[in-house]
Design an enzyme around this catalytic site. Sequence first.
Site, short mmCIF file in Angstrom:
data_model
loop_
_atom_site.label_atom_id
_atom_site.label_comp_id
_atom_site.label_asym_id
_atom_site.label_seq_id
_atom_site.Cartn_x
_atom_site.Cartn_y
_atom_site.Cartn_z
N ASP A 1 68.77 83.73 71.02
CA ASP A 1 68.39 82.37 71.43
C ASP A 1 67.72 81.66 70.26
O ASP A 1 67.15 82.31 69.38
CB ASP A 1 67.35 82.42 72.56
CG ASP A 1 67.95 82.83 73.90
OD1 ASP A 1 69.17 83.03 73.97
OD2 ASP A 1 67.17 82.94 74.86
N ARG B 1 76.32 79.67 69.37
CA ARG B 1 76.21 79.02 70.68
C ARG B 1 75.56 77.66 70.42
O ARG B 1 74.42 77.60 69.98
CB ARG B 1 75.33 79.83 71.61
CG ARG B 1 75.09 79.13 72.94
CD ARG B 1 73.81 79.58 73.58
NE ARG B 1 73.87 80.98 73.90
CZ ARG B 1 72.78 81.75 74.04
NH1 ARG B 1 71.58 81.25 73.88
NH2 ARG B 1 72.91 83.01 74.35
P1 FDA Z 1 72.10 67.25 79.48
O1 FDA Z 1 70.67 67.58 79.50
O2 FDA Z 1 72.52 65.93 78.93
O3 FDA Z 1 72.66 67.41 80.94
C1 FDA Z 1 73.98 67.02 81.31
C2 FDA Z 1 74.06 67.07 82.82
O4 FDA Z 1 73.97 68.44 83.25
C3 FDA Z 1 72.89 66.38 83.53
O5 FDA Z 1 73.17 65.03 83.73
C4 FDA Z 1 72.81 67.16 84.82
O6 FDA Z 1 73.80 66.69 85.71
C5 FDA Z 1 73.16 68.56 84.40
N1 FDA Z 1 71.97 69.33 84.06
C6 FDA Z 1 71.51 69.67 82.83
N2 FDA Z 1 70.39 70.43 82.92
C7 FDA Z 1 70.14 70.55 84.23
C8 FDA Z 1 69.12 71.20 84.97
N3 FDA Z 1 68.15 71.89 84.38
N4 FDA Z 1 69.18 71.13 86.32
C9 FDA Z 1 70.16 70.46 86.95
N5 FDA Z 1 71.15 69.82 86.30
C10 FDA Z 1 71.14 69.86 84.96
N6 FDA Z 1 68.15 75.72 74.49
C11 FDA Z 1 67.48 76.11 73.37
O7 FDA Z 1 66.68 75.35 72.84
N7 FDA Z 1 67.68 77.37 72.86
C12 FDA Z 1 68.60 78.23 73.39
O8 FDA Z 1 68.77 79.34 72.87
C13 FDA Z 1 69.32 77.81 74.54
N8 FDA Z 1 70.24 78.64 75.13
C14 FDA Z 1 71.06 78.14 76.11
C15 FDA Z 1 72.12 78.91 76.58
C16 FDA Z 1 73.04 78.38 77.48
C17 FDA Z 1 74.19 79.21 77.95
C18 FDA Z 1 72.85 77.04 77.96
C19 FDA Z 1 73.82 76.42 78.90
C20 FDA Z 1 71.78 76.30 77.54
C21 FDA Z 1 70.87 76.82 76.62
N9 FDA Z 1 69.77 76.09 76.17
C22 FDA Z 1 69.08 76.53 75.07
C23 FDA Z 1 69.36 74.85 76.88
C24 FDA Z 1 69.93 73.59 76.21
O9 FDA Z 1 69.30 73.35 74.98
C25 FDA Z 1 69.72 72.35 77.10
O10 FDA Z 1 68.35 72.13 77.28
C26 FDA Z 1 70.38 72.44 78.47
O11 FDA Z 1 71.64 73.04 78.39
C27 FDA Z 1 70.55 71.02 79.08
O12 FDA Z 1 71.34 70.23 78.24
P2 FDA Z 1 72.88 69.88 78.56
O13 FDA Z 1 73.67 70.20 77.34
O14 FDA Z 1 73.34 70.55 79.77
O15 FDA Z 1 72.94 68.32 78.66
#
Ligand code: FDA
Length: 310
Positions: A132, A182
Site C-alpha cells: 500500500d 496499483r
Molecule cells: P472517488 O472518490 O472520486 O469516488 C468515485 C465514486 O465511487 C463516488 O462518487 C462514489 O460513488 C464511490 N465511492 C468512492 N469511495 C466510496 C466510499 N468510501 N463509500 C461509498 N462510495 C464510494 N489509497 C491510498 O492512499 N493508498 C493505498 O494503498 C490505497 N489502496 C487502495 C486499494 C484499492 C483496491 C482501492 C480501490 C483503493 C485504494 N485506496 C488507497 C483508496 C483510494 O486512494 C481512494 O481513496 C478511494 O478508492 C476512493 O477514490 P475513487 O477512485 O473510488 O474515486
Amino acid sequence: MGLMRTALLAGSHSTWLRERATRYGFVRRSVSRFMPGERIEDALAAAEGLRPRRIATILTQLGENITALEEGDEVTRHYLDVLERVSRANLDAQISVKLTQLGLDQDKERCFANLMLLLQRAAPLGNVVWIDMESSEYVDATLDQFRRARAVSDRVGVALQAYLRRTPADLESLLPLGPAIRLVKGAYREPPELAFPRKVDVDEAYYSLATRFLSSSPLATGAFLGIATHDSRLIDRLGRFLATIPAASDRYEFEMLYGIQRPLQTRLVDEGSRLRVLISYGDYWFPWYMRRLAERPANVLFVVKSLLAG
Ligand code: FDA
C-alpha cells in the site's frame, strides 16, 4: 478539500476518538458495510463468496504505524499464515501490506526483511504481495523498498497515488522495471503543495498516469496495472482508451474495495473485465474507516441512520 473531508481525515488520527467511537454499536454496524468482519476467517469466507461471481480478492489486515518492532514481526507471521490458508483454499486472493505495519518507522532493514519473508513465501505459492502507499512522508521509503524487492522478485506490486504532484516522475522512474502498479487516487490529508486539492485535477492526473502506463513499452516485460477506483466515469473513459490497445488486455485489472459500488463491480465482470476486490479485516479499523467516510461524505448519513436504527 471540503470541510467535512478535512474534519474526517483529521479525526482519523485521533486516539481519543478511536477509543470512544469503536465502542459504539452504531459505528460498528456502519463499518460492516465495508468490512465482512474483524477476523481473517471472515475475510476468507467473503473471498469464497465472491469466487462464484468471478471476483478475485486482495486481503489486508488493518493496521498502520505500529509502535514496537515485535508487532511488525507478528504481522509478518500473520500474513505468512494467510498465504498458506489462501493456498490451501485454492483461492485467487493476494495480500496487501502497509510498510509501517511491518516496522518501517522503527527499523527499515527489519521492515525489508519482513517484506522479503512474505515475498519468499508468496512466490512459490504463485501469489503476489502488494505494498500500500501511505501518507506522503513515506513515499520515498516505500518506493525504495519496492525497488529492492522488485530486483529480487516480480511477484510484488506497489500503489501509486494520482493526487500527488510527484507521481508522474515516480511512474517514469519505475517503468523500466516492468512493475506491477496499483493506481489509486490517494486517501490521506496532504497539503496543496504536494497533492492536487481539486477532484477534477486528481481525476485528470489519474487518467493521464493510467494511459501513460498502458501505452508504455515495458508492458511487454511483465508490467501490470491495477486500476483501483470506483469512479465509473473514469472507468468508462479508460475503457474507451483500453479498447484501442488490445495488447494490454491481460496487463490490467480493475480493483475496488469490498462493499463499494457493487452494481459497478457486477457490470464490469458481466462485461468480461477482470476485477479484484480488496477485503479488509482486523480490529484496528478506525483510521481506515474514517478515510472511507471522507471519500464520500454521504457515507456519514449511513452512520447517522445506523445510530437512529438503534
Ligand atoms: P472517488 O472518490 O472520486 O469516488 C468515485 C465514486 O465511487 C463516488 O462518487 C462514489 O460513488 C464511490 N465511492 C468512492 N469511495 C466510496 C466510499 N468510501 N463509500 C461509498 N462510495 C464510494 N489509497 C491510498 O492512499 N493508498 C493505498 O494503498 C490505497 N489502496 C487502495 C486499494 C484499492 C483496491 C482501492 C480501490 C483503493 C485504494 N485506496 C488507497 C483508496 C483510494 O486512494 C481512494 O481513496 C478511494 O478508492 C476512493 O477514490 P475513487 O477512485 O473510488 O474515486
